[in-house]
Design a protein around this motif. Structure first.
Motif, mmCIF file in Angstrom:
data_model
loop_
_atom_site.group_PDB
_atom_site.id
_atom_site.type_symbol
_atom_site.label_atom_id
_atom_site.label_comp_id
_atom_site.label_asym_id
_atom_site.label_seq_id
_atom_site.Cartn_x
_atom_site.Cartn_y
_atom_site.Cartn_z
ATOM 1 N N ASN A 91 29.711 38.260 40.838
ATOM 2 C CA ASN A 91 28.303 38.376 41.247
ATOM 3 C C ASN A 91 28.153 38.321 42.759
ATOM 4 O OD1 ASN A 91 27.493 38.614 38.636
ATOM 5 N ND2 ASN A 91 26.985 36.432 38.381
ATOM 6 N N HIS A 92 28.965 37.516 43.400
ATOM 7 C CA HIS A 92 28.865 37.388 44.859
ATOM 8 C C HIS A 92 29.353 38.646 45.568
ATOM 9 C CE1 HIS A 92 28.642 35.145 48.699
ATOM 10 N NE2 HIS A 92 29.684 35.896 49.040
ATOM 11 N N PHE A 93 30.462 39.215 45.094
ATOM 12 C CA PHE A 93 31.112 40.292 45.854
ATOM 13 C C PHE A 93 30.747 41.698 45.376
ATOM 14 C CE2 PHE A 93 33.764 36.630 46.880
ATOM 15 C CZ PHE A 93 33.850 36.765 48.244
ATOM 16 N N GLY A 94 30.395 41.856 44.111
ATOM 17 C CA GLY A 94 30.024 43.186 43.610
ATOM 18 C C GLY A 94 31.151 44.187 43.754
ATOM 19 N N ASP A 95 30.803 45.420 44.128
ATOM 20 C CA ASP A 95 31.815 46.484 44.168
ATOM 21 C C ASP A 95 32.474 46.632 45.532
ATOM 22 O OD1 ASP A 95 29.845 47.589 45.704
ATOM 23 O OD2 ASP A 95 29.544 49.373 44.450
ATOM 24 N N GLY A 96 32.034 45.805 46.506
ATOM 25 C CA GLY A 96 32.680 45.821 47.817
ATOM 26 C C GLY A 96 32.031 46.755 48.826
ATOM 27 N N SER A 97 30.995 47.506 48.392
ATOM 28 C CA SER A 97 30.399 48.485 49.309
ATOM 29 C C SER A 97 29.802 47.805 50.552
ATOM 30 C CB SER A 97 29.350 49.328 48.584
ATOM 31 O OG SER A 97 28.487 48.507 47.842
ATOM 32 N N ARG A 98 29.402 46.547 50.406
ATOM 33 C CA ARG A 98 28.865 45.793 51.556
ATOM 34 C C ARG A 98 29.892 45.693 52.688
ATOM 35 N NH1 ARG A 98 27.240 40.385 49.183
ATOM 36 N NH2 ARG A 98 27.451 39.209 51.110
ATOM 37 N N TRP A 99 31.160 45.707 52.324
ATOM 38 C CA TRP A 99 32.231 45.586 53.338
ATOM 39 C C TRP A 99 32.984 46.903 53.507
ATOM 40 C CZ3 TRP A 99 31.107 41.769 49.763
ATOM 41 C CH2 TRP A 99 30.661 40.557 50.292
ATOM 42 N N ASN A 100 32.502 47.916 52.816
ATOM 43 C CA ASN A 100 33.163 49.218 52.869
ATOM 44 C C ASN A 100 34.617 49.150 52.369
ATOM 45 O OD1 ASN A 100 33.002 51.937 53.270
ATOM 46 N ND2 ASN A 100 33.685 51.841 55.421
ATOM 47 N N VAL A 101 34.828 48.287 51.380
ATOM 48 C CA VAL A 101 36.148 48.121 50.771
ATOM 49 C C VAL A 101 35.944 48.235 49.251
ATOM 50 C CG1 VAL A 101 38.089 46.537 50.418
ATOM 51 C CG2 VAL A 101 36.897 46.554 52.612
ATOM 52 N N LYS A 102 36.899 48.838 48.557
ATOM 53 C CA LYS A 102 36.780 48.955 47.100
ATOM 54 C C LYS A 102 37.311 47.677 46.443
ATOM 55 C CE LYS A 102 38.415 51.878 43.387
ATOM 56 N NZ LYS A 102 39.552 52.721 43.052
ATOM 57 N N PHE A 103 36.499 47.086 45.568
ATOM 58 C CA PHE A 103 36.917 45.849 44.900
ATOM 59 C C PHE A 103 37.271 46.121 43.439
ATOM 60 C CE2 PHE A 103 34.236 42.783 47.726
ATOM 61 C CZ PHE A 103 35.087 43.039 48.775
ATOM 62 N N ARG A 104 38.291 45.418 42.962
ATOM 63 C CA ARG A 104 38.618 45.419 41.543
ATOM 64 C C ARG A 104 38.850 43.991 41.097
ATOM 65 N NH1 ARG A 104 42.827 49.740 39.508
ATOM 66 N NH2 ARG A 104 43.202 50.709 41.509
ATOM 67 N N TYR A 105 38.545 43.742 39.840
ATOM 68 C CA TYR A 105 38.710 42.385 39.302
ATOM 69 C C TYR A 105 39.664 42.448 38.119
ATOM 70 C CZ TYR A 105 34.558 41.674 42.098
ATOM 71 O OH TYR A 105 33.675 41.625 43.145
ATOM 72 N N PHE A 106 40.510 41.449 38.038
ATOM 73 C CA PHE A 106 41.438 41.382 36.913
ATOM 74 C C PHE A 106 41.418 39.948 36.398
ATOM 75 C CE2 PHE A 106 45.409 41.333 34.637
ATOM 76 C CZ PHE A 106 45.477 42.613 34.101
ATOM 77 N N LEU A 107 40.903 39.805 35.197
ATOM 78 C CA LEU A 107 40.688 38.462 34.648
ATOM 79 C C LEU A 107 41.903 37.998 33.858
ATOM 80 C CD1 LEU A 107 38.717 36.088 34.075
ATOM 81 C CD2 LEU A 107 37.914 37.398 32.092
ATOM 82 N N ASP A 108 42.390 36.818 34.229
ATOM 83 C CA ASP A 108 43.537 36.211 33.546
ATOM 84 C C ASP A 108 43.036 34.962 32.839
ATOM 85 O OD1 ASP A 108 45.865 34.834 32.878
ATOM 86 O OD2 ASP A 108 46.261 34.217 34.942
ATOM 87 N N GLU A 109 42.933 35.027 31.507
ATOM 88 C CA GLU A 109 42.322 33.919 30.758
ATOM 89 C C GLU A 109 43.271 32.735 30.603
ATOM 90 O OE1 GLU A 109 39.130 34.226 29.424
ATOM 91 O OE2 GLU A 109 38.864 36.274 28.688
#
Ligand SMILES: [Zn+2]
Length: 437
Positions: free
Chosen positions: A64-82
């Protein structure tokens, strides 16, 4: 060129609960901004195009804080490790998303590192399976330590706890790696839970893979306890974190060893002979508090004379570093020594080291090398020593010289030195330079 930064952002922050409530550890604030956001800003600053967050505890807070990264002009991906897979296990689980070469950063470290320079160091070594950012810290006695050769290749890992009198050098893995995917894959799945430093890297070294250490004076520190979080916040407010980025020249105090930092013993050749002079550890700590580096430059002709091996000299320096840490939670930013001696023709000597070199003080080779390695501003720097060799080396290198009268070397006088530049010992000299206001 490395374009991807992977961040291990799964930490719970159990020990920080009293300060940060149930926030995930990487969301703990430094200067009002989450540590993770400092990391993201730095990745953007150095041109990284993608950040992969390996999350676990409360992943939604991070997403929720970082989103897709467009705010920093960087592409974000998330990988959840349960399930808790360990630092390497979590990375292996996400391997399908990772580039052939990538940087990996622990989510609980505050840093201001030139990531591009670090990545280039890794890429410049074609055999490099992994490069670890390494530095001295203020508690080597309870840290995992590693050994490196002069060419920066890592030869050995020494996990905590350490055997008595092992006296390893203060070289600590800081939690930032450059990794080559192909070299890693064969280590995946060897155990259910895998840690880089405890499991994977020692195996890689044992298998003959090339791992390198990247030594740097740049700031990188974990903030996983309330005390460390407070310290890192204070350093941030003081500008110490940003100031240590390698782009910024910094001043240093160059220190002589025998008679200045440790008690002078003629031809000291065993670690057991090392004894810090009174107040010396506190003086080194005060040097750091004043935002100077502490750099040791020492003539060690015992090596050329064959009276002490390089291995034993490393033990001597390891013991000195451990004593600095236990006495005053402090460290030396770097140690340079000259192993040479100009006069040959003695029994047991090492002929190839019996040369007139440019590093033996009063020559300036060690000081110039340190200035280049650590980007030191020599004009703002000092040299403190107990002999005329130190005094002359300082003048030749353009440093402010300071003389201490704590050595016990005979056979020279210092009558020519102005009285206001002479102090009883290191602690007195440093207290004069950096008075506590
Ligand atoms: Zn030399």
């Amino acid at each position: 060129m490395i374009k991807q930064l992977v961040i291990l952002a799964g930490g719970q922050g159990t020990r920080l609960k009293q300060v940060t409530g149930d926030l995930p550890k990487p969301m703990a604030p430094i200067g009002g901004i989450p540590v993770l956001e400092h990391q993201v800003r730095n990745a953007a600053r150095y041109g990284f195009e993608e950040v992969v967050f390996l999350t676990s505890y409360r992943s939604e807070v991070i997403e929720n804080h970082f989103g897709d990264g467009s705010r920093w002009n960087v592409k974000f991906r998330y990988f959840l490790d349960e399930s808790p897979l360990g630092t390497a296990g979590a990375t292996f689980a996400a391997m399908g998303q990772l580039d052939e070469q990538f940087l990996l950063l622990y989510g609980d470290v505050m840093h201001d590192v030139d990531l591009r320079h670090f990545a280039e160091f890794h890429c410049a070594r074609q055999d490099a399976a992994a490069t670890l950012f390494v530095h001295p810290n203020d508690h080597p006695q309870d840290s995992d330590l590693l050994e490196m050769r002069d060419d920066a290749r890592i030869t050995c890992f020494h996990g905590y706890p350490h055997a008595p009198a092992s006296w390893y050098r203060n070289v600590v893995n800081a939690g930032l790696y450059a990794l080559t995917r192909q070299a890693l894959v064969s280590y995946a799945g060897t155990r259910e839970k895998l840690d880089f430093c405890k499991d994977v890297f020692p195996c890689m070294v044992a298998d003959g893979r090339s791992l390198y250490g990247y030594s740097s004076r740049e700031y990188i520190k974990d903030m996983g306890t309330p005390e460390r979080l407070a310290t890192v916040n204070a350093h941030y407010e003081q500008g110490r974190i940003q100031g240590l980025n390698r782009a910024n020249p910094v001043p240093a105090i160059f220190l002589d060893r025998d008679g200045t930092l440790i008690r002078h013993v003629p031809f000291l050749a065993r670690a057991e002979q090392v004894e810090l002079l009174a107040g010396a550890a506190l003086a080194v700590r005060r040097i750091h508090d004043a935002s100077y580096l502490a750099v040791l430059v020492t003539n060690q002709p015992v090596i050329a004379r064959g009276e002490c091996s390089v291995r034993e000299l490393e033990r001597i320096h390891g013991r000195m570093e451990q004593l600095l840490a236990t006495e005053a939670h402090t460290y030396l930013d770097a140690i340079y020594y000259c192993p040479h001696h100009p006069d040959s023709g003695f029994d047991g000597e090492v002929p190839e080291l019996k040369i007139a070199c440019d590093c033996r003080k009063p020559n300036t080779g060690m000081i110039r090398k340190a200035a280049q390695d650590l980007n030191i501003d020599l004009k703002r720097s000092f040299m403190i020593g107990d002999s005329m060799r130190d005094w002359k080396a300082a003048i030749h290198a353009g440093l402010h010289p300071i003389f201490v009268n704590s050595g016990q070397e005979d056979g020279y006088s210092f009558d020519d030195i102005p009285a206001e530049k002479v102090f009883a010992d290191l602690h007195t000299a440093v207290s004069h330079l950096f008075p506590i206001i």
